[in-house]
Enzyme design. Structure first.
Site, PDB file in Angstrom:
ATOM      1  CD  GLU A 174     101.001  24.824  96.049  1.00  0.00           C
ATOM      2  OE1 GLU A 174     100.709  25.389  97.110  1.00  0.00           O
ATOM      3  OE2 GLU A 174     100.141  24.387  95.259  1.00  0.00           O
ATOM      4  CG  ASN A 214     103.286  19.629  91.853  1.00  0.00           C
ATOM      5  OD1 ASN A 214     103.309  19.501  90.626  1.00  0.00           O
ATOM      6  ND2 ASN A 214     102.166  19.865  92.534  1.00  0.00           N
ATOM      7  CG  HIS A 251      96.347  25.616  88.868  1.00  0.00           C
ATOM      8  ND1 HIS A 251      95.334  24.690  88.753  1.00  0.00           N
ATOM      9  CD2 HIS A 251      97.144  25.177  89.866  1.00  0.00           C
ATOM     10  CE1 HIS A 251      95.513  23.728  89.649  1.00  0.00           C
ATOM     11  NE2 HIS A 251      96.604  23.991  90.335  1.00  0.00           N
ATOM     12  CD  GLU A 280      98.157  20.747  91.506  1.00  0.00           C
ATOM     13  OE1 GLU A 280      97.462  21.762  91.740  1.00  0.00           O
ATOM     14  OE2 GLU A 280      98.967  20.279  92.319  1.00  0.00           O
ATOM     15  CG  ASP A 282      92.634  24.306  86.853  1.00  0.00           C
ATOM     16  OD1 ASP A 282      93.607  25.074  86.761  1.00  0.00           O
ATOM     17  OD2 ASP A 282      92.162  23.952  87.946  1.00  0.00           O
TER      18      ASP A 282
HETATM   19  O1  G3I Z   1      86.454  18.191 104.341  1.00  0.00           O
HETATM   20  C1  G3I Z   1      86.110  19.485 104.870  1.00  0.00           C
HETATM   21  C2  G3I Z   1      84.637  19.535 105.232  1.00  0.00           C
HETATM   22  O2  G3I Z   1      84.380  18.602 106.258  1.00  0.00           O
HETATM   23  C3  G3I Z   1      84.278  20.954 105.657  1.00  0.00           C
HETATM   24  O3  G3I Z   1      82.899  21.026 105.848  1.00  0.00           O
HETATM   25  C4  G3I Z   1      84.687  21.954 104.608  1.00  0.00           C
HETATM   26  C5  G3I Z   1      84.422  23.383 105.059  1.00  0.00           C
HETATM   27  O4  G3I Z   1      85.291  24.304 104.465  1.00  0.00           O
HETATM   28  O5  G3I Z   1      86.069  21.816 104.332  1.00  0.00           O
HETATM   29  C6  G3I Z   1      86.416  20.533 103.823  1.00  0.00           C
HETATM   30  O6  G3I Z   1      87.802  20.481 103.575  1.00  0.00           O
HETATM   31  C7  G3I Z   1      88.214  21.178 102.408  1.00  0.00           C
HETATM   32  C8  G3I Z   1      88.977  20.190 101.519  1.00  0.00           C
HETATM   33  O7  G3I Z   1      89.500  20.859 100.385  1.00  0.00           O
HETATM   34  C9  G3I Z   1      88.082  19.050 101.028  1.00  0.00           C
HETATM   35  O8  G3I Z   1      87.071  19.554 100.217  1.00  0.00           O
HETATM   36  C10 G3I Z   1      89.133  22.301 102.814  1.00  0.00           C
HETATM   37  O9  G3I Z   1      88.403  23.289 103.534  1.00  0.00           O
HETATM   38  C11 G3I Z   1      89.739  22.933 101.578  1.00  0.00           C
HETATM   39  O10 G3I Z   1      90.730  23.873 101.993  1.00  0.00           O
HETATM   40  C12 G3I Z   1      90.416  21.876 100.721  1.00  0.00           C
HETATM   41  O11 G3I Z   1      90.856  22.516  99.546  1.00  0.00           O
HETATM   42  C13 G3I Z   1      91.824  21.819  98.786  1.00  0.00           C
HETATM   43  C14 G3I Z   1      93.048  22.688  98.599  1.00  0.00           C
HETATM   44  O12 G3I Z   1      93.989  22.005  97.772  1.00  0.00           O
HETATM   45  C15 G3I Z   1      93.697  23.020  99.925  1.00  0.00           C
HETATM   46  O13 G3I Z   1      94.889  23.707  99.742  1.00  0.00           O
HETATM   47  C16 G3I Z   1      91.221  21.492  97.443  1.00  0.00           C
HETATM   48  O14 G3I Z   1      90.169  20.539  97.620  1.00  0.00           O
HETATM   49  C17 G3I Z   1      92.282  20.909  96.504  1.00  0.00           C
HETATM   50  O15 G3I Z   1      91.753  20.827  95.216  1.00  0.00           O
HETATM   51  C18 G3I Z   1      93.489  21.833  96.473  1.00  0.00           C
HETATM   52  O16 G3I Z   1      94.480  21.248  95.682  1.00  0.00           O
HETATM   53  C19 G3I Z   1      95.621  22.077  95.444  1.00  0.00           C
HETATM   54  C20 G3I Z   1      96.812  21.161  95.280  1.00  0.00           C
HETATM   55  O17 G3I Z   1      96.944  20.292  96.377  1.00  0.00           O
HETATM   56  C21 G3I Z   1      98.093  21.974  95.110  1.00  0.00           C
HETATM   57  N1  G3I Z   1      97.956  22.930  94.041  1.00  0.00           N
HETATM   58  C22 G3I Z   1      96.795  23.774  94.096  1.00  0.00           C
HETATM   59  C23 G3I Z   1      95.529  22.929  94.175  1.00  0.00           C
HETATM   60  C24 G3I Z   1      94.308  23.765  94.080  1.00  0.00           C
HETATM   61  O18 G3I Z   1      94.192  24.663  95.151  1.00  0.00           O
END
Ligand code: G3I
Length: 493
Positions: A174, A214, A251, A280, A282
């Site tokens: 990105e 990517n 997406h 990715e 969806d």
């Molecule tokens: O693990 C913590 C947890 O301890 C806490 O309580 C909670 C509170 O917000 O946050 C948790 O961490 C989160 C993490 O996912 C695990 O669930 C983060 O806040 C959250 O920001 C993070 O989001 C991820 C996101 O990337 C971040 O940019 C998503 O799971 C993940 O699916 C997403 O994946 C991205 C790809 O890498 C790139 N393309 C887009 C895609 C979707 O957004």
């Protein structure tokens, strides 16, 4: 692009059972390699009754993303094992997860997903090495050449751990803005060449894995961002920057649904000499026509090597309220699942290089990478390995090479070899940096000094070298001129 025979695709059936035995053994003996797998495309075979079987008919894969929390979710694991042959970690291989503190790598969460996937016959996509988001906290305190060095060290540290084990790495994620220019970020502020430096570093760190760029919103051929990424890939290919593949995240939301020119986008990227993949996928409310169309577009482009959905069931999705995946919350396949399955089975093109039957029907042989070159996940807790010396005292030699250089610095590597018949129990290499050069970072070794004549001794895990064995350490230098180090010598106690 390396062609597929190095990592041919797996088919289900008898060969798969052989393969699984090999892969399971590899997962248990951690230093072995488990880049699956095998067999070849065969469009004359019967239709596949699972996503992976249907994809494998044409030499493709069908993947999913999973978080570490899904390792305890039997509903998820059952479908993953039945339907998918490629896995991506949702967050566990991202920079903040793998290098939480500078120089301290932690692969436990990534390895847990990796080990589960390969022990179930899957390959693994690495996601991701350099990104504006989910960075280690210490990157926020760095800029300029220090941040550039940190990025390079990160790529080297993570790729050393997974060397020979992954099918693809999303090296950079990105990095473009919607208007087709570079996204502004701390990494971009280190200089416009940061992306190519990342790819060159990655190529040197693991020459066997396919290196991908990517991004999202690059599915519509006429969109400015798509053109911006296309121009970068075109420029990289023209100048020999190592890049093997482009990942289109796919997406599709209400505002950006499947474009009518999606296949043109895929074939245009592929014409540059890279593989393409939907990484990715969806779709809002799992619209059947869009899932059918995105699959059909991939099947029509020979170098579209596979499709990954970002999760399996709607309950796994980051867009859960939009119900965008192929399975509902009760693990039932939706109409879109059937549409995708049928489109996979209807493929009329095969991935180049997958139609030749593999010569060896078992798993990829173990890596020749010496285990000493992979830093352990918790290096400080690993006791030094110093077996008693046998035979004649070892004779230590050091050989230097420049791995990569850029305006303002370079990356060096020293190979330490034992040319004697006895065991080397520790080594120290001395090298002299030119005036104006400063050592920024060292891995697989411990340095004394950062300017002039410096010494690097073995880390706790790579000091013992048997007869004719060797190991390497790497380092980064910030420099006004990139003169290679002089007077490289090695001594052993
Ligand atoms: O693990 C913590 C947890 O301890 C806490 O309580 C909670 C509170 O917000 O946050 C948790 O961490 C989160 C993490 O996912 C695990 O669930 C983060 O806040 C959250 O920001 C993070 O989001 C991820 C996101 O990337 C971040 O940019 C998503 O799971 C993940 O699916 C997403 O994946 C991205 C790809 O890498 C790139 N393309 C887009 C895609 C979707 O957004």
């Amino acid at each position: 692009m390396k062609d597929v025979p190095a990592q041919p695709r797996r088919r289900t059936g008898g060969r798969t059972r052989l393969l699984l035995g090999g892969v399971l053994a590899a997962a248990i003996t951690v230093s072995s390699v488990a880049v699956a797998t095998l067999a070849h495309a065969d469009l004359s075979g019967p239709p596949g009754t699972t996503l992976k079987a249907a994809a494998e008919r044409s030499g493709r894969y069908f993947g999913a993303a999973m978080g570490g929390d899904r390792l305890n979710d039997n509903g998820f694991l059952t479908i993953a094992n039945r339907e998918f042959d490629m896995m991506t970690a949702v967050n566990e291989m991202k920079p903040d997860a793998t290098e939480p503190n500078q120089g301290q790598f932690n692969f436990s969460a990534g390895d847990a997903i990796y080990n589960w996937a390969v022990s179930h016959g899957m390959r693994v996509r690495g996601h991701t090495l350099a990104w504006h988001a989910q960075q280690p906290r210490f990157w926020a305190n760095l800029s300029g050449s220090a941040l550039r060095s940190a990025m390079i060290s990160h790529i080297n540290g993570v790729m050393a751990h997974y060397k020979g084990k992954l099918a693809y790495w999303d090296v950079v994620n990105e990095a473009f803005a919607e208007n087709g220019s570079r996204r502004s970020s701390n990494l971009q502020a280190t200089g416009n060449d940061w992306i190519e430096v990342a790819f060159r570093t990655a190529k040197a760190a693991d020459p066997g894995v396919k290196l991908c760029y990517n991004d999202y919103n690059i599915e519509n051929w006429t969109y400015a961002k798509t053109q911006g990424v296309y121009n970068m890939i075109s420029d990289f290919k023209a100048r020999g920057v190592p890049i093997d593949c482009v990942g289109l995240q796919t997406h599709f939301t209400g505002g950006s649904s499947l474009p009518g020119n999606f296949q043109q986008t895929l074939s245009s990227f592929a014409a540059l000499g890279v593989d393409v993949a939907l990484t990715e996928a969806d779709v809002t409310n799992a619209a059947t026509n869009q899932y059918q169309g995105l699959t059909q577009a991939c099947m029509n482009v020979p170098r579209c090597v596979g499709i990954t959905t970002w999760g399996i069931r709607d309950s796994d999705s980051w867009r859960g309220s939009e119900n965008p995946l192929l399975f509902d919350r009760n693990s039932n396949p939706k109409a879109a699942y059937t549409a995708v399955l049928n489109a996979l089975n209807a493929a009329s093109t095969t991935v180049p290089g997958t139609t030749t039957p593999p010569s060896t029907p078992t798993s990829t042989p173990p890596s020749s990478t010496p285990p000493t070159s992979t830093p352990p996940s918790t290096p400080t807790s690993t006791p030094p390995s110093t077996p008693p010396s046998t035979g004649e005292p070892g004779a230590c030699t050091a050989t230097y090479r420049t791995v990569n250089s850029w305006g303002g610095g370079y990356q060096g590597e020293v190979t330490v070899a034992n040319n004697g018949s006895g065991t080397l129990n520790g080594w120290t290499v001395r090298l002299t940096l030119a005036a104006g050069q400063t050592l920024a970072n060292v891995w697989n070794g411990v340095n004394t000094g950062t300017t002039g004549t410096i010494s690097v001794r073995n880390a706790s895990y790579n000091g013992s070298l048997g007869a004719n064995a060797s190991t390497t350490f790497g380092f980064l230098v910030n420099a006004s001129t990139n003169t290679a180090p002089g007077v490289v010598s090695c001594t052993s106690p």
